[in-house]
Design a protein around this motif. Structure first.
Motif, short mmCIF file in Angstrom:
data_model
loop_
_atom_site.label_atom_id
_atom_site.label_comp_id
_atom_site.label_asym_id
_atom_site.label_seq_id
_atom_site.Cartn_x
_atom_site.Cartn_y
_atom_site.Cartn_z
N SER A 94 13.66 -1.01 2.61
CA SER A 94 12.46 -0.45 3.21
C SER A 94 13.59 0.96 2.75
O SER A 94 12.96 1.95 3.37
N GLY A 107 10.95 2.66 -1.11
CA GLY A 107 9.65 2.90 -1.70
C GLY A 107 9.04 4.53 -0.66
O GLY A 107 8.74 5.90 -1.06
N ILE A 113 11.41 7.25 -3.10
CA ILE A 113 10.34 7.51 -3.95
C ILE A 113 9.14 9.13 -3.26
O ILE A 113 8.83 9.87 -3.79
N VAL A 114 9.09 8.21 -1.93
CA VAL A 114 7.88 9.50 -1.09
C VAL A 114 8.18 10.38 -1.05
O VAL A 114 8.55 11.68 -1.09
N SER A 131 3.81 5.52 -4.13
CA SER A 131 4.52 4.32 -3.62
C SER A 131 3.00 2.76 -3.35
O SER A 131 3.98 2.01 -3.15
N THR A 166 1.68 1.75 -6.19
CA THR A 166 1.81 1.16 -7.10
C THR A 166 3.03 0.84 -6.79
O THR A 166 2.80 -0.61 -7.25
N LEU A 167 3.55 1.17 -6.69
CA LEU A 167 5.22 -0.36 -6.49
C LEU A 167 5.20 -1.41 -5.76
O LEU A 167 5.10 -2.54 -5.46
N ALA A 168 3.67 -0.65 -4.25
CA ALA A 168 3.90 -1.67 -3.77
C ALA A 168 2.73 -2.95 -4.23
O ALA A 168 3.13 -3.94 -3.95
N VAL A 174 8.07 3.41 -12.32
CA VAL A 174 7.67 2.15 -10.77
C VAL A 174 7.20 1.55 -11.10
O VAL A 174 7.87 0.49 -10.47
N GLY A 233 9.43 -2.34 -9.71
CA GLY A 233 8.14 -3.34 -8.64
C GLY A 233 9.08 -5.16 -9.09
O GLY A 233 8.02 -5.85 -8.77
N ALA A 288 3.37 -7.00 2.13
CA ALA A 288 3.45 -6.22 2.18
C ALA A 288 2.09 -5.71 1.97
O ALA A 288 1.71 -4.55 1.52
N ALA A 344 0.00 -1.92 3.05
CA ALA A 344 -0.23 -0.94 2.14
C ALA A 344 -1.71 -0.70 2.79
O ALA A 344 -2.59 1.07 2.72
#
Length: 426
Positions: free
Chosen positions: A29, A32, A35-36, A53, A55-57, A111, A115, A346, A350
């Motif tokens: 939690s 992401g 990073i934002v 974010s 791309t990470l997801a 990123v 992941g 996840a 998104a």
């Protein structure tokens, strides 16, 4: 702590790996949103922050099941430590790149590496399953306890990450997330006695656990469920912003998580009746019905109450789903099977955030609550259509046919000393 919760910790090592799992799950939690917050603080470019974010997801959705498949085959210690090292190095490289104002493409490379973050929740649940697989009631309570910890992580993580990024320095949120991951993995992998036995290639069923029809149905349902969660988050923030109280959005969303926490604690004390597949379908249906009140509210306080009631449906449904997965997939693929549920969530989160954002821009925040309501209906539809596929893996079925329907009678029947509620023996 009530008796069922004391009982799950009677086995040696359970407290230690539960704490390790809680620590190692915090990046779920924190990373992401950290990073934002970091990118928006440093560059002022919310488009870039959102793209990173997402791309990470996506990277986590692709890599998570692969990492868990390796864990099932080679063991947690052998896989988690090198994977964690790569993840922490990728986050560190991202922080340096942001600090040095490196080209945007370097951020995306870092990123993608981040992941690889392993699903510590799946690792801990696999340990609970290995310890309590012969006692379904204790396993039910253990999964309820883990669902409560999930909610705690999602309440505390964003507060820590955003607070540090804004009050200390921009990179501090992702930095702390990486530290939590490293410490959690080291703590967990140091505990060899409770580590589930690996299933080498010769013992492995081969291929992806997602090829199991029942797991494919569950993952599909949880794409819809994740869409509900992601859309509720975005719609709630926009709803609060439209009324001039954007800062209160976190409290409203906390009521959503608090409802799930409370339900998870209570559900862990109960002995569920009926078939597990039936309880799962009921839970998904109640979750869909609970999305109607947010469509009708007109102020933040009523929205907080509506989301609290909706939150009451989350943990029991998640616990039942994980109990189903524990029965539906071969034991040699259990960690991967649990991870596919998280991956479905996840992907849905998104998608839900994106869809709700578009509706907010076009029609306003109140209309955006139609997104989670619609997604919940789709999830119910997938669960209904796939209900006949929710059968246990062949190795979990009893030869005399008691295991024909998942959780027949009181929800549990199996081999190897697992509880058969109709005969009252273990």
């Amino acid at each position: 702590m009530s008796s069922p919760y004391r009982a799950i910790f009677a086995a040696p090592g359970t407290r230690a790996f539960a704490v390790a799992g809680l620590v190692g799950r915090m990046p779920l939690s924190m990373l992401g949103i950290g990073i934002v917050t970091m990118i928006s603080q440093v560059t002022g470019r919310y488009g870039l922050a959102g793209a990173l974010s997402a791309t990470l997801a996506l990277a986590a959705a692709v890599c998570g099941p692969l990492v868990s498949r390796l864990v099932d085959r080679y063991g947690q210690r052998r896989v988690l430590r090198p994977v964690c090292a790569v993840t922490v190095a990728a986050v560190a490289a991202l922080l340096v790149a942001v600090r040095e104002d490196a080209p945007d493409w370097t951020y995306f490379v870092c990123v993608v590496g981040a992941g690889l973050t392993p699903s510590l929740g799946a690792m801990v649940r696999a340990r609970w399953s290995a310890i309590h697989h012969g006692s379904p009631e204790l396993l039910h309570t253990a999964f309820s306890f883990e669902s409560v910890l999930d909610e705690i992580v999602f309440i505390l993580g964003p507060i820590l990450s955003i607070g540090l990024c804004t009050a200390w320095f921009a990179e501090s949120g992702p930095l702390l997330a990486a530290a939590f991951l490293g410490v959690g993995v080291l703590m967990l992998t140091a505990q060899r006695a409770t580590e589930p036995a690996p299933h080498p290639r010769g013992q492995h069923h081969g291929g992806s656990a997602l090829r199991t029809p029942a797991l494919a149905v569950m993952a599909g349902v949880y794409v819809g469920t994740g869409t509900v969660f992601g859309a509720v988050d975005v719609a709630t923030v926009a709803f609060a912003d439209e009324r001039g109280h954007k800062a209160l959005a976190s409290l409203v969303l906390a009521s959503y998580a608090a409802g799930s926490c409370l339900a998870g604690l209570v559900f862990g004390l109960l002995r569920p009746k009926g078939s597990a597949a039936g309880r799962f379908l009921l839970g998904i249906t109640l979750m869909a019905v609970s999305m109607i009140p947010p469509l009708l509210v007109g102020n933040l306080w009523f929205l907080a109450g509506a989301l609290f009631l909706s939150g009451l449906t989350i943990a029991p449904t998640m616990v039942t789903a994980l109990g189903l997965v524990e029965r539906l997939v071969p034991r040699s693929q259990l960690t991967e099977g649990i991870t596919w549920i998280s991956t479905g969530l996840a992907v849905g989160v998104a998608a839900g955030a994106s869809l709700a954002g578009r509706v907010v821009d076009a029609h306003g925040a109140s209309a955006a609550f139609a997104v989670p309501a619609s997604a919940a209906v789709v999830a119910v539809g997938v669960a209904v259509l796939g209900n006949r596929r929710l059968r246990p893996a062949p190795e979990r079925e009893e030869p005399h046919g008691h295991g024909e329907d998942v959780g027949d009678a009181n929800g549990w029947a199996g081999r190897d000393g697992e509880w058969d509620s109709r005969e009252g023996v273990a």
